[in-house]
Design a protein around this motif. Sequence first.
Motif, PDB file in Angstrom:
ATOM      1  N   ARG A 140       2.768  -2.287  11.389  1.00  0.00           N
ATOM      2  CA  ARG A 140       2.504  -0.913  10.967  1.00  0.00           C
ATOM      3  C   ARG A 140       3.545  -0.497   9.944  1.00  0.00           C
ATOM      4  NH1 ARG A 140       0.582   2.555  15.958  1.00  0.00           N
ATOM      5  NH2 ARG A 140       1.267   4.111  14.494  1.00  0.00           N
ATOM      6  N   GLY A 141       3.079   0.227   8.941  1.00  0.00           N
ATOM      7  CA  GLY A 141       3.974   0.751   7.913  1.00  0.00           C
ATOM      8  C   GLY A 141       4.167   2.240   8.092  1.00  0.00           C
ATOM      9  N   ALA A 142       4.293   2.937   6.989  1.00  0.00           N
ATOM     10  CA  ALA A 142       4.523   4.383   6.994  1.00  0.00           C
ATOM     11  C   ALA A 142       3.336   5.131   7.588  1.00  0.00           C
ATOM     12  CB  ALA A 142       4.771   4.861   5.567  1.00  0.00           C
ATOM     13  N   SER A 143       3.620   6.255   8.222  1.00  0.00           N
ATOM     14  CA  SER A 143       2.578   7.156   8.721  1.00  0.00           C
ATOM     15  C   SER A 143       2.622   8.429   7.878  1.00  0.00           C
ATOM     16  CB  SER A 143       2.813   7.491  10.194  1.00  0.00           C
ATOM     17  OG  SER A 143       2.585   6.356  10.992  1.00  0.00           O
ATOM     18  N   CYS A 144       1.440   8.885   7.467  1.00  0.00           N
ATOM     19  CA  CYS A 144       1.360  10.006   6.539  1.00  0.00           C
ATOM     20  C   CYS A 144       0.214  10.934   6.922  1.00  0.00           C
ATOM     21  CB  CYS A 144       1.114   9.478   5.122  1.00  0.00           C
ATOM     22  SG  CYS A 144       2.338   8.236   4.625  1.00  0.00           S
ATOM     23  N   GLY A 145       0.401  12.216   6.658  1.00  0.00           N
ATOM     24  CA  GLY A 145      -0.627  13.204   6.954  1.00  0.00           C
ATOM     25  C   GLY A 145      -1.692  13.248   5.875  1.00  0.00           C
TER      26      GLY A 145
END
Length: 123
Positions: A107-112
Amino acid sequence: MRILFPIALTIATVAAPGAARDRNAVPAATPAGEPQSCIPIRSIRESLVRNDRVIDFRVDGNRYYRVTLPQSCPQLGFERRFSYATSLSQLCAQDIITVFTVNPPMRGASCGLAPFQPVKLTK
């Protein structure tokens, strides 16, 4: 958790050596209605990650919704795949996507997300 893989873009990148140059090109789009807070998951046919901030969702037929993220989502434009988890049958502007990396798989970055703007793409 559902993972969306933009297969058409992957094939285009492999098939066309010049595609890497245009990889982060965002096609022009004309708004085609009021932004929507949510779209039904079952209507999503394809997600086209354009760069670290722009995702076009193709839904039933040949309609598109463009989401322009409020901030850049690191590695999204490079990896071109993401996952999301929701307990609803809709993907909504307040949901979080997570970049999915292949090498190594993690998993990489989480973004809205942001509102889904109906658009007509200029090809």
